[in-house]
Design an enzyme around this catalytic site. Sequence first.
Site, mmCIF file in Angstrom:
data_model
loop_
_atom_site.group_PDB
_atom_site.id
_atom_site.type_symbol
_atom_site.label_atom_id
_atom_site.label_comp_id
_atom_site.label_asym_id
_atom_site.label_seq_id
_atom_site.Cartn_x
_atom_site.Cartn_y
_atom_site.Cartn_z
ATOM 1 N N ASP A 32 33.771 -13.650 -31.498
ATOM 2 C CA ASP A 32 35.199 -13.466 -31.778
ATOM 3 C C ASP A 32 35.622 -12.346 -32.081
ATOM 4 O O ASP A 32 35.336 -11.835 -33.270
ATOM 5 C CB ASP A 32 35.593 -14.713 -32.512
ATOM 6 N N ASP A 36 40.301 -14.688 -34.724
ATOM 7 C CA ASP A 36 41.303 -15.816 -34.745
ATOM 8 C C ASP A 36 40.642 -17.084 -34.960
ATOM 9 O O ASP A 36 41.216 -18.064 -34.727
ATOM 10 C CB ASP A 36 42.247 -15.809 -33.295
ATOM 11 N N ASP A 40 35.983 -14.766 -27.745
ATOM 12 C CA ASP A 40 36.831 -14.017 -26.543
ATOM 13 C C ASP A 40 35.962 -13.236 -25.913
ATOM 14 O O ASP A 40 34.946 -12.946 -26.062
ATOM 15 C CB ASP A 40 37.957 -13.524 -27.309
ATOM 16 N N ASP A 218 32.228 -27.518 -11.262
ATOM 17 C CA ASP A 218 32.374 -28.403 -12.217
ATOM 18 C C ASP A 218 32.440 -29.954 -11.564
ATOM 19 O O ASP A 218 33.046 -29.923 -10.457
ATOM 20 C CB ASP A 218 33.513 -28.261 -12.998
ATOM 21 N N GLU A 280 27.301 -28.828 -10.612
ATOM 22 C CA GLU A 280 27.088 -29.682 -11.846
ATOM 23 C C GLU A 280 27.324 -30.940 -11.302
ATOM 24 O O GLU A 280 28.613 -31.592 -10.999
ATOM 25 C CB GLU A 280 28.133 -29.594 -12.919
HETATM 26 C C1 NOJ Z 1 32.212 -31.461 -17.126
HETATM 27 C C2 NOJ Z 1 32.199 -30.251 -17.936
HETATM 28 O O1 NOJ Z 1 30.941 -29.761 -18.220
HETATM 29 C C3 NOJ Z 1 32.955 -30.784 -19.328
HETATM 30 O O2 NOJ Z 1 32.761 -30.038 -20.191
HETATM 31 C C4 NOJ Z 1 34.244 -31.239 -18.964
HETATM 32 O O3 NOJ Z 1 34.674 -31.982 -19.890
HETATM 33 C C5 NOJ Z 1 34.165 -32.144 -17.461
HETATM 34 N N1 NOJ Z 1 33.108 -31.751 -16.487
HETATM 35 C C6 NOJ Z 1 35.548 -32.214 -17.063
HETATM 36 O O4 NOJ Z 1 36.074 -31.092 -16.488
#
Ligand code: NOJ
Length: 557
Positions: A32, A36, A40, A218, A280
């Site tokens: 950071d 704050d 960042d 994601d 993922e």
């Molecule tokens: C997987 C991500 O790694 C997680 O942190 C997130 O809450 C969910 N997808 C929703 O985007």
Amino acid sequence: MGPVSDTSTETPAAPWWRDAVIYQVYPRSFADADGDGLGDLPGITARLPHLADLGVDAVWLSPVYPSPQKDAGYDVADYRGIEPVFGTLADFEALSARAHELDLRVIMDLVPNHTSADHVWFRQALAAAPGSPERARYVFRDGRGEDGVLPPNSWRSVFGGSAWTRVTEPDGTPGQWYLHLFDASQPDLDWSNPEVHEEFADVLRFWLDRGVDGFRVDVAHGLIKAEGLPDWDHDQALLNGSTASGERPPMWDQEGVHEIYREWRRVLDSYEGERILVAEAWVTPPERLARYVRGDEMHQAFNFDYLRAPWRAGELKQVVDATLQAHEVVGAPATWVLSNHDVVRHASRLGYPAGDEPASGVGPDDPQPDAELGLRRARAATVFMLALPGGAYVYQGEELGLPEVTTLPAEVRQDPAFARTGGEDRGRDGCRVPIPWEGEAPSYGFGPGSASWLPQPPEWARLSVAAQTGVPGSTLELYRQVLALRREHAMGRGALEWDEELTGGDVLAFRTRGVLVVLNLSARPVPAPAGSRVLLASADLVDGAVPTDTAAWFAPS
Ligand code: NOJ
């Protein structure tokens, strides 16, 4: 069994990502610069030399886009900018330039399953009428029952509660429902709509034009939902690709997702350099996962079967074999991972009896891990993992042996899963506590003052980067050593061959790149093989033998 995988062409020109070690930075908790209490981009940039010294190949940044932060940035309001709390686009460009100078690649986090409810598209959808093109970007449906008071189907949110929320129409009447597999502030996009495809192809180009080396995607297994949105009454707590009986849920791992990744691959391939897509995808078995990394789709997929394997030799071996075989069929490298921002840190997870490792968060009133045992096993797990062929992921702080913070009081927990389940799901805050860099007083160098968005435990002073640097045997020095040796021996490009003599009875041993790797999970010490010398060990050998819960690498002497 013979060699089951050779993940490289053995030429110096083999693409960087096939055996890369990718370090996950969780931006709000890394460093950071402005004090704050929330990390960042300038903070990250200033600390990049730590990652170069550590010896990783790339940095993956969890989302840094403008976001109301209802799910720590996985709720994106604008895919083409930077959240002001994290900095500016210029800060991002400075980070990327510095990373490249240090020979580190930069991977962004792309969140295509849902936007934030603050995204302009969702605002437009709320303001528009049912059946409008604005609503067609999301999954809006009429409710069931009289006057549509019941949700359109029985789907549950991953974070608890219904996966549907009812809107109030612009005229003030109760209206349609929209789908959100996660928090209500994360409406799912409708990927059967070509406009959504066009938008994300353009978002990819926006970041590729700015030199990013790839994207972690994601919920890559969730974008397409089964036609007609049929009911699904099973528990939704885990993002599983299928049930134990093999039924595939209508919201996960649908065939249509693959066409999206073929489309994106074409976009990436139109750029110079090796830019990558990483899925993922919480999908099992490995054959299903491997479908995401077929030649014309993504480059890598996270191996969550490995992360979730209990601390038992038989199960670990089974996952390694199944992973390598499934990936070999499609010609993609396997990946290995032990921790991330969604799971209990492995230094704590492995501090529970084998088979009882907790899947998600731990609270103060839950059974607590054996910290010493957990760290010992975590070090062994890492030394073993980083010898396996393919790519690997390291989550910030694991190189310090950081434990999960299990004692966070309810009032500081921020994970929406905690609130949506009334605390039944403890949530993921315990693995997200800002990491300690130096000093005795909070925030241990995380920021210039004491501010930290989650409280750091006092024991973290002795786990800081400064406290471990140059200290023989520290977890940080172990990571540096293992990453350097992995690079020197090109371990990630190896082919794994089990040593049948040593393997068995809760011991695993394999050879790769002329190195013998031994992992002892049994109660008895395993004598070092004759004619070998130790390259590296997760704990001291005792009388020339590998003790319990220890991994070691040997070379011919
Ligand atoms: C997987 C991500 O790694 C997680 O942190 C997130 O809450 C969910 N997808 C929703 O985007």
